[in-house]
Scaffold this motif. Structure first.
Motif, PDB file in Angstrom:
ATOM      1  N   TYR A 150       0.841  -1.198   0.000  1.00  0.00           N
ATOM      2  CA  TYR A 150       0.000   0.000   0.000  1.00  0.00           C
ATOM      3  C   TYR A 150       0.878   1.251   0.000  1.00  0.00           C
ATOM      4  N   GLU A 151       1.869   1.287   0.887  1.00  0.00           N
ATOM      5  CA  GLU A 151       2.713   2.478   0.945  1.00  0.00           C
ATOM      6  C   GLU A 151       3.624   2.584  -0.271  1.00  0.00           C
ATOM      7  N   VAL A 152       4.061   1.467  -0.834  1.00  0.00           N
ATOM      8  CA  VAL A 152       4.830   1.516  -2.082  1.00  0.00           C
ATOM      9  C   VAL A 152       3.975   2.148  -3.185  1.00  0.00           C
ATOM     10  N   TRP A 153       2.718   1.763  -3.260  1.00  0.00           N
ATOM     11  CA  TRP A 153       1.784   2.362  -4.230  1.00  0.00           C
ATOM     12  C   TRP A 153       1.719   3.874  -4.048  1.00  0.00           C
ATOM     13  N   LEU A 154       1.555   4.322  -2.794  1.00  0.00           N
ATOM     14  CA  LEU A 154       1.478   5.763  -2.526  1.00  0.00           C
ATOM     15  C   LEU A 154       2.779   6.474  -2.912  1.00  0.00           C
ATOM     16  N   VAL A 155       3.909   5.842  -2.617  1.00  0.00           N
ATOM     17  CA  VAL A 155       5.207   6.458  -2.939  1.00  0.00           C
ATOM     18  C   VAL A 155       5.367   6.601  -4.449  1.00  0.00           C
ATOM     19  N   TYR A 156       5.033   5.559  -5.207  1.00  0.00           N
ATOM     20  CA  TYR A 156       5.156   5.652  -6.666  1.00  0.00           C
ATOM     21  C   TYR A 156       4.219   6.725  -7.233  1.00  0.00           C
ATOM     22  N   TRP A 157       3.019   6.826  -6.669  1.00  0.00           N
ATOM     23  CA  TRP A 157       2.081   7.840  -7.166  1.00  0.00           C
ATOM     24  C   TRP A 157       2.670   9.241  -6.988  1.00  0.00           C
ATOM     25  N   GLU A 158       3.164   9.537  -5.783  1.00  0.00           N
ATOM     26  CA  GLU A 158       3.711  10.865  -5.517  1.00  0.00           C
ATOM     27  C   GLU A 158       4.973  11.108  -6.329  1.00  0.00           C
ATOM     28  N   ALA A 159       5.844  10.087  -6.429  1.00  0.00           N
ATOM     29  CA  ALA A 159       7.093  10.228  -7.172  1.00  0.00           C
ATOM     30  C   ALA A 159       6.831  10.493  -8.651  1.00  0.00           C
ATOM     31  N   MET A 160       5.806   9.856  -9.197  1.00  0.00           N
ATOM     32  CA  MET A 160       5.467  10.048 -10.606  1.00  0.00           C
ATOM     33  C   MET A 160       5.127  11.505 -10.892  1.00  0.00           C
ATOM     34  N   HIS A 161       4.437  12.144  -9.962  1.00  0.00           N
ATOM     35  CA  HIS A 161       4.063  13.544 -10.164  1.00  0.00           C
ATOM     36  C   HIS A 161       5.227  14.482  -9.843  1.00  0.00           C
ATOM     37  N   MET A 204       8.450  13.760 -10.241  1.00  0.00           N
ATOM     38  CA  MET A 204       9.435  13.630 -11.311  1.00  0.00           C
ATOM     39  C   MET A 204       8.847  13.896 -12.692  1.00  0.00           C
ATOM     40  N   GLN A 205       7.502  14.016 -12.735  1.00  0.00           N
ATOM     41  CA  GLN A 205       6.810  14.192 -14.017  1.00  0.00           C
ATOM     42  C   GLN A 205       7.232  13.102 -14.993  1.00  0.00           C
ATOM     43  N   ASP A 206       7.183  11.868 -14.510  1.00  0.00           N
ATOM     44  CA  ASP A 206       7.699  10.732 -15.276  1.00  0.00           C
ATOM     45  C   ASP A 206       6.616   9.664 -15.413  1.00  0.00           C
ATOM     46  N   GLU A 207       6.023   9.587 -16.590  1.00  0.00           N
ATOM     47  CA  GLU A 207       4.954   8.615 -16.837  1.00  0.00           C
ATOM     48  C   GLU A 207       5.467   7.172 -16.833  1.00  0.00           C
ATOM     49  N   ALA A 208       6.789   6.991 -16.941  1.00  0.00           N
ATOM     50  CA  ALA A 208       7.346   5.645 -16.926  1.00  0.00           C
ATOM     51  C   ALA A 208       7.083   4.938 -15.593  1.00  0.00           C
ATOM     52  N   LEU A 209       6.825   5.721 -14.549  1.00  0.00           N
ATOM     53  CA  LEU A 209       6.563   5.121 -13.241  1.00  0.00           C
ATOM     54  C   LEU A 209       5.174   4.499 -13.154  1.00  0.00           C
ATOM     55  N   LEU A 210       4.368   4.642 -14.195  1.00  0.00           N
ATOM     56  CA  LEU A 210       3.074   3.970 -14.221  1.00  0.00           C
ATOM     57  C   LEU A 210       3.229   2.451 -14.158  1.00  0.00           C
ATOM     58  N   GLN A 211       4.315   1.927 -14.733  1.00  0.00           N
ATOM     59  CA  GLN A 211       4.501   0.472 -14.732  1.00  0.00           C
ATOM     60  C   GLN A 211       4.747  -0.065 -13.324  1.00  0.00           C
ATOM     61  N   PRO A 212       5.729   0.476 -12.562  1.00  0.00           N
ATOM     62  CA  PRO A 212       5.878  -0.026 -11.186  1.00  0.00           C
ATOM     63  C   PRO A 212       4.687   0.334 -10.294  1.00  0.00           C
ATOM     64  N   LEU A 213       4.003   1.426 -10.609  1.00  0.00           N
ATOM     65  CA  LEU A 213       2.780   1.777  -9.879  1.00  0.00           C
ATOM     66  C   LEU A 213       1.742   0.665 -10.026  1.00  0.00           C
ATOM     67  N   SER A 214       1.536   0.221 -11.273  1.00  0.00           N
ATOM     68  CA  SER A 214       0.584  -0.855 -11.533  1.00  0.00           C
ATOM     69  C   SER A 214       1.026  -2.150 -10.872  1.00  0.00           C
ATOM     70  N   HIS A 215       2.334  -2.410 -10.885  1.00  0.00           N
ATOM     71  CA  HIS A 215       2.851  -3.629 -10.250  1.00  0.00           C
ATOM     72  C   HIS A 215       2.569  -3.624  -8.751  1.00  0.00           C
TER      73      HIS A 215
END
Length: 315
Positions: A230-241, A243-254
């Motif tokens: 759960y917290e990994v999901w939250l971290v990837y969501w915030e990091a994606m915004h 870093m403005q990096d859509e590539a983080l959608l893949q680990p977010l989904s994982h």
């Protein structure tokens, strides 16, 4: 010493006024006089550490906050994990000016590595957080909450980051009231749960590292695994915004897939449907993809619902 328990919510700048309008209307339409808007504050904050980030490494954040003609010195500790919430020890003192009074630290149970105080001579200002704070007092089912809306910047020699968030701090009553009111907000305003403090944003500017939660010691404990993913999901969501990096959608989904396997059937289904919604939004070539994702109410509602369930199991 006080223990601060708060729920932090990311809000895209496009929706900040909508959030403030909702809170104003909630107070105006309430028959309870305890629901009220408070004066808006302009807060200027200097954070201190050594050049080698000794305080940060030991889980300490130290600042001087100025507003009007007042100065408040604050020390916060890392505290305990509350699954998507911030729980920290906090010490505050009013001081005469914008200079640290290090004699006050005798009231703080410092880690062993800091007890000799030799590090004090090496303190420097490492970053600033300067923002406007709008404040509302909210009472909901005998739970008293201070809701603040912060809008401004984190700045350091290494760059800057935006502050655009709501914080719900428990003042008294049951902590589930934080989630109950956050879910009311999320029904009307696109928002997401954040586990990144302002202090962590300042540190991140220097080191460029995204902080992930500590991995569970045992993979046999499904609740620990669920809390971790759960917290990994939250971290990837915030990091994606950040870093403005859509590539983080893949680990977010994982991370959502791994979390899904640890949840009861109704929440598994909800997370599966949300993952499909996110993938649908990402179809095509959209220059404003991250902004569009930030506008999806279903994301924040799912984060809050799952966070509330996890905290109910753990505490």
């Amino acid at each position: 010493m006080a223990t601060e328990l708060e729920l932090k919510l990311m809000v895209h700048p496009n929706f900040l006024k909508l959030a403030c309008d909702f809170l104003d209307n909630f107070c105006q339409q309430s028959a309870d006089t305890n629901n009220s808007r408070q004066p808006t504050l302009a807060l200027m904050n200097a954070y201190f550490d050594t050049e080698d980030a000794l305080l940060m490494q030991t889980g300490i954040a130290m600042r001087i906050r100025s507003f009007g003609s007042r100065f408040i010195q604050t020390v916060k500790t890392r505290g305990s994990s509350r699954i998507g919430m911030h729980a920290r020890g906090e010490w505050e003192w009013e001081v005469e000016n914008d200079q640290l009074d290090l004699t006050l630290l005798k009231e703080v149970p410092l880690p062993d590595v800091l007890k000799d105080m030799s590090w004090c001579k090496n303190l420097i200002e490492v970053y600033r957080t300067d923002f406007q704070r709008q404040v509302w007092n909210i009472e909901l089912s005998n739970t008293q909450i201070e809701v603040v809306c912060d809008n401004g910047l984190v700045t350091s020699p290494y760059g800057k980051d935006t502050i655009c968030e709501l914080e719900l701090e428990l003042k008294s009553g049951e902590e589930t009231g934080l989630y109950d009111f956050a879910l009311q907000l999320a029904e009307h305003i696109p928002l997401q749960v954040s586990v990144v403090s302002k202090a962590q944003k300042g540190v991140r500017l220097k080191y460029g590292k995204i902080e992930f939660p500590e991995k569970p010691k045992s993979i046999e404990n499904s609740l620990e695994l669920a809390s971790y993913w759960y917290e990994v999901w939250l971290v990837y969501w915030e990091a994606m915004h950040f870093m403005q990096d859509e590539a983080l959608l893949q680990p977010l989904s994982h991370s959502m897939e791994r979390l899904q396997a640890c949840l009861p059937i109704d929440l598994q289904k909800r997370l599966m449907e949300l993952d499909a919604e996110i993938k649908q939004v990402t179809l095509g070539d959209s220059p404003d993809l991250l902004e569009r994702l930030a506008g999806e109410k279903s994301i924040g509602l799912a984060m809050l619902t799952i966070g509330q369930w996890l905290n109910a199991q753990a505490f």
